[in-house]
Design a protein around this motif. Structure first.
Motif, PDB file in Angstrom:
ATOM      1  N   ALA A  21       0.850  -1.195   0.000  1.00 56.66           N
ATOM      2  CA  ALA A  21       0.000   0.000   0.000  1.00 56.66           C
ATOM      3  C   ALA A  21       0.881   1.239   0.000  1.00 56.66           C
ATOM      4  CB  ALA A  21      -0.937  -0.019   1.206  1.00 56.66           C
ATOM      5  N   ALA A  22       1.601   1.428  -1.101  1.00 54.99           N
ATOM      6  CA  ALA A  22       2.492   2.573  -1.245  1.00 54.99           C
ATOM      7  C   ALA A  22       2.484   3.027  -2.693  1.00 54.99           C
ATOM      8  CB  ALA A  22       3.916   2.206  -0.812  1.00 54.99           C
ATOM      9  N   SER A  23       2.984   4.217  -2.929  1.00 53.71           N
ATOM     10  CA  SER A  23       3.042   4.751  -4.291  1.00 53.71           C
ATOM     11  C   SER A  23       4.385   5.439  -4.487  1.00 53.71           C
ATOM     12  CB  SER A  23       1.899   5.741  -4.536  1.00 53.71           C
ATOM     13  OG  SER A  23       2.004   6.320  -5.829  1.00 53.71           O
ATOM     14  N   SER A  53       4.364   4.272 -13.272  1.00 58.21           N
ATOM     15  CA  SER A  53       4.950   3.079 -13.869  1.00 58.21           C
ATOM     16  C   SER A  53       5.679   2.218 -12.855  1.00 58.21           C
ATOM     17  CB  SER A  53       5.921   3.475 -14.990  1.00 58.21           C
ATOM     18  OG  SER A  53       6.975   4.283 -14.485  1.00 58.21           O
ATOM     19  N   ALA A  54       6.101   2.822 -11.727  1.00 54.36           N
ATOM     20  CA  ALA A  54       6.830   2.071 -10.705  1.00 54.36           C
ATOM     21  C   ALA A  54       5.908   1.486  -9.645  1.00 54.36           C
ATOM     22  CB  ALA A  54       7.879   2.973 -10.049  1.00 54.36           C
ATOM     23  N   GLY A  55       4.644   1.829  -9.683  1.00 53.11           N
ATOM     24  CA  GLY A  55       3.682   1.246  -8.752  1.00 53.11           C
ATOM     25  C   GLY A  55       4.030   1.500  -7.304  1.00 53.11           C
ATOM     26  N   CYS A  56       4.104   0.411  -6.512  1.00 52.42           N
ATOM     27  CA  CYS A  56       4.346   0.534  -5.077  1.00 52.42           C
ATOM     28  C   CYS A  56       5.827   0.665  -4.744  1.00 52.42           C
ATOM     29  CB  CYS A  56       3.761  -0.669  -4.345  1.00 52.42           C
ATOM     30  SG  CYS A  56       4.559  -2.232  -4.745  1.00 52.42           S
ATOM     31  N   GLY A  57       6.704   0.654  -5.744  1.00 48.85           N
ATOM     32  CA  GLY A  57       8.127   0.791  -5.496  1.00 48.85           C
ATOM     33  C   GLY A  57       8.862  -0.525  -5.398  1.00 48.85           C
ATOM     34  N   TYR A  58       8.141  -1.653  -5.473  1.00 47.90           N
ATOM     35  CA  TYR A  58       8.783  -2.964  -5.487  1.00 47.90           C
ATOM     36  C   TYR A  58       8.238  -3.748  -6.670  1.00 47.90           C
ATOM     37  CZ  TYR A  58      10.400  -7.583  -4.139  1.00 47.90           C
ATOM     38  OH  TYR A  58      11.012  -8.825  -4.138  1.00 47.90           O
ATOM     39  N   GLY A  59       9.103  -4.098  -7.599  1.00 48.53           N
ATOM     40  CA  GLY A  59       8.686  -4.794  -8.803  1.00 48.53           C
ATOM     41  C   GLY A  59       9.164  -4.057 -10.035  1.00 48.53           C
ATOM     42  N   ALA A  60       9.046  -4.717 -11.164  1.00 48.18           N
ATOM     43  CA  ALA A  60       9.534  -4.143 -12.417  1.00 48.18           C
ATOM     44  C   ALA A  60       8.650  -2.990 -12.880  1.00 48.18           C
ATOM     45  CB  ALA A  60       9.581  -5.228 -13.496  1.00 48.18           C
ATOM     46  N   THR A 104      -0.868  17.694 -12.894  1.00 47.50           N
ATOM     47  CA  THR A 104      -1.362  18.838 -12.126  1.00 47.50           C
ATOM     48  C   THR A 104      -1.788  18.456 -10.723  1.00 47.50           C
ATOM     49  OG1 THR A 104      -3.577  18.464 -13.064  1.00 47.50           O
ATOM     50  CG2 THR A 104      -2.140  20.011 -14.202  1.00 47.50           C
ATOM     51  N   THR A 105      -1.249  17.358 -10.197  1.00 49.41           N
ATOM     52  CA  THR A 105      -1.641  16.884  -8.878  1.00 49.41           C
ATOM     53  C   THR A 105      -0.514  17.071  -7.883  1.00 49.41           C
ATOM     54  OG1 THR A 105      -3.040  15.200  -9.907  1.00 49.41           O
ATOM     55  CG2 THR A 105      -2.495  14.905  -7.582  1.00 49.41           C
ATOM     56  N   ASN A 106      -0.836  17.610  -6.703  1.00 47.31           N
ATOM     57  CA  ASN A 106       0.133  17.704  -5.626  1.00 47.31           C
ATOM     58  C   ASN A 106       0.301  16.326  -4.994  1.00 47.31           C
ATOM     59  OD1 ASN A 106       0.038  20.421  -6.178  1.00 47.31           O
ATOM     60  ND2 ASN A 106      -1.276  20.920  -4.434  1.00 47.31           N
ATOM     61  N   VAL A 107       1.491  16.056  -4.466  1.00 48.98           N
ATOM     62  CA  VAL A 107       1.744  14.783  -3.796  1.00 48.98           C
ATOM     63  C   VAL A 107       2.338  15.052  -2.413  1.00 48.98           C
ATOM     64  CG1 VAL A 107       2.072  13.479  -5.925  1.00 48.98           C
ATOM     65  CG2 VAL A 107       4.042  14.536  -4.818  1.00 48.98           C
ATOM     66  N   ILE A 158       5.017  13.523   0.308  1.00 42.95           N
ATOM     67  CA  ILE A 158       6.155  12.618   0.434  1.00 42.95           C
ATOM     68  C   ILE A 158       6.269  12.168   1.885  1.00 42.95           C
ATOM     69  CG2 ILE A 158       8.623  12.311   0.036  1.00 42.95           C
ATOM     70  CD1 ILE A 158       7.008  12.921  -2.479  1.00 42.95           C
ATOM     71  N   HIS A 159       6.095  10.853   2.118  1.00 44.82           N
ATOM     72  CA  HIS A 159       6.187  10.301   3.473  1.00 44.82           C
ATOM     73  C   HIS A 159       7.549   9.672   3.760  1.00 44.82           C
ATOM     74  CE1 HIS A 159       1.775  10.393   2.807  1.00 44.82           C
ATOM     75  NE2 HIS A 159       1.734  10.675   4.095  1.00 44.82           N
ATOM     76  N   GLY A 160       8.415   9.603   2.758  1.00 49.72           N
ATOM     77  CA  GLY A 160       9.729   9.008   2.956  1.00 49.72           C
ATOM     78  C   GLY A 160      10.311   8.550   1.638  1.00 49.72           C
ATOM     79  N   PHE A 161      11.370   7.773   1.708  1.00 53.11           N
ATOM     80  CA  PHE A 161      12.083   7.318   0.522  1.00 53.11           C
ATOM     81  C   PHE A 161      12.331   5.818   0.610  1.00 53.11           C
ATOM     82  CE2 PHE A 161      13.112  11.713   1.334  1.00 53.11           C
ATOM     83  CZ  PHE A 161      12.971  12.304   0.092  1.00 53.11           C
ATOM     84  N   LEU A 162      12.356   5.175  -0.550  1.00 55.66           N
ATOM     85  CA  LEU A 162      12.683   3.759  -0.625  1.00 55.66           C
ATOM     86  C   LEU A 162      14.093   3.603  -1.193  1.00 55.66           C
ATOM     87  CD1 LEU A 162       9.427   2.086  -2.042  1.00 55.66           C
ATOM     88  CD2 LEU A 162      10.285   2.003   0.306  1.00 55.66           C
ATOM     89  N   GLY A 163      14.912   2.816  -0.512  1.00 57.81           N
ATOM     90  CA  GLY A 163      16.259   2.541  -0.975  1.00 57.81           C
ATOM     91  C   GLY A 163      16.328   1.159  -1.598  1.00 57.81           C
ATOM     92  N   SER A 164      16.887   1.056  -2.785  1.00 53.76           N
ATOM     93  CA  SER A 164      17.004  -0.223  -3.484  1.00 53.76           C
ATOM     94  C   SER A 164      18.454  -0.416  -3.927  1.00 53.76           C
ATOM     95  CB  SER A 164      16.064  -0.274  -4.693  1.00 53.76           C
ATOM     96  OG  SER A 164      16.360   0.785  -5.596  1.00 53.76           O
ATOM     97  N   PHE A 165      18.751  -1.531  -4.565  1.00 54.22           N
ATOM     98  CA  PHE A 165      20.104  -1.768  -5.045  1.00 54.22           C
ATOM     99  C   PHE A 165      20.073  -2.446  -6.412  1.00 54.22           C
ATOM    100  CE2 PHE A 165      19.123  -5.776  -2.905  1.00 54.22           C
ATOM    101  CZ  PHE A 165      19.589  -6.720  -3.803  1.00 54.22           C
ATOM    102  N   HIS A 166      21.149  -2.254  -7.154  1.00 54.45           N
ATOM    103  CA  HIS A 166      21.391  -2.916  -8.434  1.00 54.45           C
ATOM    104  C   HIS A 166      22.811  -3.449  -8.364  1.00 54.45           C
ATOM    105  CE1 HIS A 166      21.352  -3.318 -12.949  1.00 54.45           C
ATOM    106  NE2 HIS A 166      22.654  -3.202 -12.747  1.00 54.45           N
ATOM    107  N   SER A 167      22.983  -4.757  -8.392  1.00 49.99           N
ATOM    108  CA  SER A 167      24.296  -5.357  -8.180  1.00 49.99           C
ATOM    109  C   SER A 167      24.703  -6.213  -9.380  1.00 49.99           C
ATOM    110  CB  SER A 167      24.280  -6.228  -6.920  1.00 49.99           C
ATOM    111  OG  SER A 167      25.513  -6.893  -6.748  1.00 49.99           O
ATOM    112  N   VAL A 168      25.881  -5.935  -9.910  1.00 49.04           N
ATOM    113  CA  VAL A 168      26.479  -6.776 -10.942  1.00 49.04           C
ATOM    114  C   VAL A 168      27.334  -7.818 -10.216  1.00 49.04           C
ATOM    115  CG1 VAL A 168      27.972  -6.883 -12.968  1.00 49.04           C
ATOM    116  CG2 VAL A 168      26.500  -4.892 -12.607  1.00 49.04           C
TER     117      VAL A 168
END
Length: 251
Positions: A42-44, A106-113, A130-133, A135-145
């Motif tokens: 339940a996030a956006s 396009s990123a939905g809830c922040g988890y997933g493709a 034209t919509t205000n949003v 911000i309740h916080g930030f999501l940290g993710s990683f990309h690892s080779v």
């Protein structure tokens, strides 16, 4: 807002649960200065992700950092451990999230493709955002080779991709734009804001985040501000978790 609400609820939980119901509560400061590993539902995600920093392993060292697990000689120093202690892994990043016409749809809830159909919808229909949003916080993710190889050989069961120069490499990622489909092992790190920030139409959200450490601990610090399209500062947050006062991990 559900993630934020659940983070606030942690304030009533005891600091040391093993002490029982009489243990002192965590308090609001500790609850909202602690990052949480979450499987967001339940996030956006309101803005596309931005890179903060990179790490390279193994780190270049003059000593041989290979560890012989068969060698149990206590008098022999561990070159890997010695090299790790001398590496500075402290980091700082200042990233700007520009106004997104699609509000991160396009990123939905922040988890997933990323949903590529949603990603191109603003081009097709000309949405103006034209919509205000809020911000309740930030999501940290990683990309690892995990590894890179010039070989064209591939092994069954490995996630393989091919770069533009033909080199193959194995990737594991929870960042939406490079998400490892089918993986269900790692989840984002949620950094809450003690006071949510309103981001009006056309504004930019700036975030500063630090990875800091001392001889015994490692922790994150973060803060944010909203800059209106007129260049004025609309709102700011304090620096969360300075000096690791509310949250840290022992080394």
């Amino acid at each position: 807002s559900r993630l934020y609400s659940e983070a606030r609820c942690q304030s009533s939980f005891p600091v040391h649960p093993e002490e029982g119901p009489a243990a002192p509560a965590s308090g609001m400061q500790r609850a909202l200065e602690t990052p949480y590993v979450v499987r967001s539902h339940a996030a956006s995600q309101t803005h596309p992700e931005r890179a903060c920093w990179t790490f390279s392993h193994p780190h270049s060292s003059k000593s041989d950092t290979r560890m012989d697990i068969e060698d149990n000689n206590p008098s022999k120093t561990n070159a890997s451990a010695d090299a790790a202690r001398n590496i500075n892994n402290d980091r700082h990043a200042h990233v700007s999230f520009r106004s997104d016409p699609m509000l991160g749809a396009s990123a939905g809830c922040g988890y997933g493709a990323v949903d590529t159909d949603m990603d191109s919808m603003d081009v097709k229909v000309g949405l103006d955002g034209t919509t205000n949003v809020t911000i309740h916080g930030f999501l940290g993710s990683f990309h690892s080779v995990l590894y890179e190889s010039p070989s064209d050989k591939s092994k069954a069961g490995e996630m393989k991709r091919k770069s533009s120069d033909g080199e193959r490499f194995s990737v594991i990622s929870i960042a939406p734009k490079s998400f490892s489909v089918g993986m269900f092992s790692w989840f984002p790190l949620y950094f809450p804001l003690k006071q949510p920030l309103c981001a009006p139409e056309g504004s930019t959200v700036n975030c500063s985040v630090w990875r800091r450490s001392d001889d015994a601990r490692v922790w994150y610090e973060w803060c944010a501000e909203v800059i209106g399209n007129d260049g004025n500062v609309w709102s700011t947050s304090s620096i969360h978790n300075p000096g690791g006062r509310s949250y840290h991990v022992r080394l």
